[in-house]
Design an enzyme around this catalytic site. Structure first.
Site, mmCIF file in Angstrom:
data_model
loop_
_atom_site.group_PDB
_atom_site.id
_atom_site.type_symbol
_atom_site.label_atom_id
_atom_site.label_comp_id
_atom_site.label_asym_id
_atom_site.label_seq_id
_atom_site.Cartn_x
_atom_site.Cartn_y
_atom_site.Cartn_z
ATOM 1 C CD GLN A 170 3.249 4.746 2.234
ATOM 2 O OE1 GLN A 170 3.743 5.637 1.574
ATOM 3 N NE2 GLN A 170 2.142 4.914 2.942
ATOM 4 C CB THR A 192 -2.651 13.557 4.613
ATOM 5 O OG1 THR A 192 -2.951 12.364 3.886
ATOM 6 C CG2 THR A 192 -1.172 13.607 4.931
ATOM 7 N N GLY A 249 -3.131 8.176 -4.027
ATOM 8 C CA GLY A 249 -2.555 9.387 -4.607
ATOM 9 C C GLY A 249 -1.330 9.867 -3.835
ATOM 10 C CG ASP A 250 2.822 11.290 -2.888
ATOM 11 O OD1 ASP A 250 2.754 11.180 -1.655
ATOM 12 O OD2 ASP A 250 3.775 11.890 -3.438
ATOM 13 C CE LYS A 277 4.076 7.748 5.693
ATOM 14 N NZ LYS A 277 3.795 8.757 4.661
ATOM 15 C CE LYS A 297 4.402 7.742 -2.427
ATOM 16 N NZ LYS A 297 3.601 8.264 -1.298
ATOM 17 C CE LYS A 357 -4.054 1.998 0.637
ATOM 18 N NZ LYS A 357 -3.966 2.506 -0.739
ATOM 19 C CB SER A 411 -5.692 4.666 2.057
ATOM 20 O OG SER A 411 -5.619 5.769 1.190
ATOM 21 C CG ASN A 466 -4.943 15.977 -0.203
ATOM 22 O OD1 ASN A 466 -4.394 15.420 0.735
ATOM 23 N ND2 ASN A 466 -6.244 15.884 -0.419
HETATM 24 P P1 NDP Z 1 -0.206 17.942 -4.045
HETATM 25 O O1 NDP Z 1 0.259 17.593 -5.408
HETATM 26 O O2 NDP Z 1 -1.656 18.069 -3.782
HETATM 27 O O3 NDP Z 1 0.495 19.306 -3.574
HETATM 28 C C1 NDP Z 1 1.873 19.416 -3.520
HETATM 29 C C2 NDP Z 1 2.232 20.822 -3.082
HETATM 30 O O4 NDP Z 1 3.626 20.874 -2.822
HETATM 31 C C3 NDP Z 1 1.954 21.871 -4.145
HETATM 32 O O5 NDP Z 1 1.628 23.078 -3.532
HETATM 33 C C4 NDP Z 1 3.283 21.943 -4.868
HETATM 34 O O6 NDP Z 1 3.518 23.168 -5.559
HETATM 35 C C5 NDP Z 1 4.248 21.806 -3.729
HETATM 36 N N1 NDP Z 1 5.501 21.247 -4.203
HETATM 37 C C6 NDP Z 1 5.688 20.058 -4.842
HETATM 38 N N2 NDP Z 1 6.967 19.907 -5.178
HETATM 39 C C7 NDP Z 1 7.605 21.025 -4.751
HETATM 40 C C8 NDP Z 1 8.939 21.464 -4.781
HETATM 41 N N3 NDP Z 1 9.902 20.718 -5.341
HETATM 42 N N4 NDP Z 1 9.239 22.658 -4.220
HETATM 43 C C9 NDP Z 1 8.269 23.422 -3.647
HETATM 44 N N5 NDP Z 1 6.980 23.067 -3.585
HETATM 45 C C10 NDP Z 1 6.660 21.880 -4.123
HETATM 46 O O7 NDP Z 1 0.463 16.854 -3.075
HETATM 47 P P2 NDP Z 1 0.041 16.434 -1.596
HETATM 48 O O8 NDP Z 1 -0.468 17.601 -0.855
HETATM 49 O O9 NDP Z 1 -0.773 15.212 -1.710
HETATM 50 O O10 NDP Z 1 1.449 15.973 -0.993
HETATM 51 C C11 NDP Z 1 2.320 16.875 -0.290
HETATM 52 C C12 NDP Z 1 3.315 16.086 0.541
HETATM 53 O O11 NDP Z 1 2.594 15.258 1.469
HETATM 54 C C13 NDP Z 1 4.207 15.120 -0.244
HETATM 55 O O12 NDP Z 1 5.460 15.048 0.400
HETATM 56 C C14 NDP Z 1 3.485 13.786 -0.099
HETATM 57 O O13 NDP Z 1 4.362 12.685 -0.264
HETATM 58 C C15 NDP Z 1 3.003 13.909 1.352
HETATM 59 N N6 NDP Z 1 1.900 13.028 1.697
HETATM 60 C C16 NDP Z 1 0.697 13.099 1.029
HETATM 61 C C17 NDP Z 1 -0.336 12.272 1.406
HETATM 62 C C18 NDP Z 1 -1.688 12.388 0.785
HETATM 63 O O14 NDP Z 1 -2.616 11.725 1.307
HETATM 64 N N7 NDP Z 1 -1.895 13.178 -0.241
HETATM 65 C C19 NDP Z 1 -0.166 11.229 2.460
HETATM 66 C C20 NDP Z 1 1.109 11.317 3.151
HETATM 67 C C21 NDP Z 1 2.094 12.159 2.745
HETATM 68 P P3 NDP Z 1 3.470 23.217 -7.161
HETATM 69 O O15 NDP Z 1 2.010 23.189 -7.516
HETATM 70 O O16 NDP Z 1 4.158 24.483 -7.520
HETATM 71 O O17 NDP Z 1 4.205 22.011 -7.661
#
Ligand code: NDP
Length: 446
Positions: free
Chosen positions: A111, A209, A165-166, A114, A126, A90, A378, A240
């Site tokens: 993961q 999250t 998703g991620d 976690k 992943k 997962k 999830s 997200n």
């Molecule tokens: P989204 O794609 O919804 O959002 C990602 C955000 O981070 C955007 O604002 C994006 O900006 C920014 N971002 C991405 N890459 C970079 C970078 N290199 N430098 C600066 N800003 C960046 O992703 P999530 O919110 O789902 O995920 C965010 C984090 O949380 C990740 O590390 C993910 O692995 C972790 N996570 C997510 C989970 C989930 O359920 N969604 C669960 C557990 C962990 P821009 O639009 O400019 O790219």
């Protein structure tokens, strides 16, 4: 580091050249397992470290698709199935141009622990692609997702591997991939989580999250006699995780004052609340806009190419991406009197930053504990799919909250038992590791 852990780490570096993020994740876990390895020789005897750092299976594949100009494009797809000792694989799928094998392996390795910490039966995996959904039309994203699933379907299944998703993979991408999976297999077995509510998704999964990261901060604060209410919080990212972190902070009476994306950050000292919060959600979820538009709309400070960590706050929620808090950022946060860091993102703090946090005595909640609410919910989506039932919003939120309380308790207690009280990095890694390692021993070597 102990001789045993050091030897395994050196082997990982030699066998996986050019994958610094994976090395970083392995190094952090192995270092924090030392008190446990010293106490229990059984793990060394069973070569658990040598086995746990090697994915059970790694799949890399070609993803050809046709863009709106009728040109063929080619991306690379990945699924790393790291460990199935305690349940089906997962873990999320990430679509971002920076994706390569080393990023997917770091995320898959994290993961494992976690998922174990959630208390649910889920192994670690992943996947993703170097495809960038940003700037693509919906049709282009759909054609990419269909092509991606045309290969991925061979490797996943409800009792085998259930992706989610991620970064870059939200409800739109999950919908297109699920539609294609169904078309290929003629099966509605719920193989992806993060699905829409109309076709098997769970209430609270989108929020999980971010909500979980705030629940985790709440538990850490309690140990210091503090509460969320009235606190000022910096949040990075605007996707997200950031969105629902801000929502929960608002609900609990705190004030979130920053957001960011890869172009810069905004600072709204009055708080991202009420109509401003609604504008933000619509901007990101419906219009797929940039965070600068929030600053333009409400006449607040926009800080091009700057992260939020120099802004004074009580609580910090890094929620964008890996290594977004460097040494100086960590020092700024500590100097400004931060009380807790709750990592919504995966590995957002560099090792130097983590060292500063741990050395300063603030409450530092590492991603594998603080952001586990997403994968936990999830897991709850999988349970509801199996039961052919949908739980209410309140029911799922209550389960999520309880899971976060338990994760905190387990990490907190493991840290104490193994001689590192207050160190959630050690506590989370050991608590997650023990269950997986014991399951691996029970099942013989494979
Ligand atoms: P989204 O794609 O919804 O959002 C990602 C955000 O981070 C955007 O604002 C994006 O900006 C920014 N971002 C991405 N890459 C970079 C970078 N290199 N430098 C600066 N800003 C960046 O992703 P999530 O919110 O789902 O995920 C965010 C984090 O949380 C990740 O590390 C993910 O692995 C972790 N996570 C997510 C989970 C989930 O359920 N969604 C669960 C557990 C962990 P821009 O639009 O400019 O790219």
């Amino acid at each position: 580091m102990s001789e045993y852990a050091k030897k395994v780490y050196e082997q990982v570096k030699a066998k996986n050249p050019g994958q610094p993020e994976f090395h970083q994740a392995v190094n952090e876990v192995l270092e924090s397992l030392i008190p446990c390895l010293e106490r229990h020789s059984i793990y060394k005897k069973n070569k658990i470290l040598e086995r746990i750092v090697e994915p059970e299976r790694q799949v890399m594949f070609r993803v050809p698709w046709v863009d709106d100009n009728n040109e063929i494009q080619v991306n690379r797809g990945f699924r790393v199935q790291f460990n199935s000792a305690i349940g089906p694989y997962k873990g999320g799928l990430r679509f971002h141009p920076s994706v390569y094998l080393g990023i997917i392996k770091f995320l898959g390795f994290e993961q494992i622990y976690k998922n174990s910490l959630t208390g649910l039966p889920m192994g670690g995996a992943k996947g993703g692609s170097d495809f960038d959904p940003k700037g693509k039309s919906d049709n282009e994203v759909m054609r990419f997702c269909q092509s991606f699933m045309l290969e991925l379907y061979r490797h996943v299944g409800p009792f085998k591997d259930v992706p989610a998703g991620d970064i870059g993979v939200g409800d739109r991408e999950i919908g297109y991939m699920y539609g294609q999976y169904k078309k290929i297999l003629n099966s509605t077995d719920g193989v992806l989580t993060g699905k829409g509510l109309e076709y098997g998704g769970s209430l609270i999964r989108p929020e999980a999250t971010g909500y979980g990261a705030v629940y985790f901060a709440q538990e850490m604060l309690k140990t210091k006699g503090e509460e969320i209410k009235g606190k000022v919080a910096t949040v990075s990212g605007s996707g997200n995780v950031a969105q629902y972190t801000v929502e929960k902070l608002n609900q609990l009476g705190a004030k979130a004052v920053t957001l960011s994306d890869s172009s810069g950050s905004i600072y709204d000292p009055d708080g991202i609340t009420g109509k401003k919060f609604e504008f933000f959600l619509e901007l990101k979820q419906l219009k797929r806009g940039r965070i600068k538009e929030y600053a333009d709309e409400f006449n607040v400070e926009y800080r091009p190419n700057k992260r939020p960590w120099d802004i004074k706050c009580d609580l910090a929620f890094p929620s964008a991406t890996q290594n977004e808090i460097e040494k100086q950022d960590a020092q700024n946060l500590v100097n400004n009197g931060v009380l807790s860091i709750s990592e919504g993102a995966n590995m957002p703090s560099t090792p130097e930053a983590v060292e500063i946090f741990l050395g300063s005595g603030i409450a530092f909640g590492p991603g594998k504990a603080a952001n586990a609410g997403g994968v936990a919910t999830s897991g709850l989506e999988m349970s509801q799919n199996s039961l052919r039932l949908s739980w209410t919003r309140e029911e799922v939120d209550e389960r999520l909250h309880q899971i976060m309380i338990n994760i905190h308790k387990n990490a907190y207690e493991a840290a104490k038992v193994y001689g590192k009280p207050g160190n959630y990095v050690v506590g989370a890694n050991i608590a997650g590791f023990l269950k997986v390692a014991n399951a691996m021993i029970a099942q013989g070597y494979w």
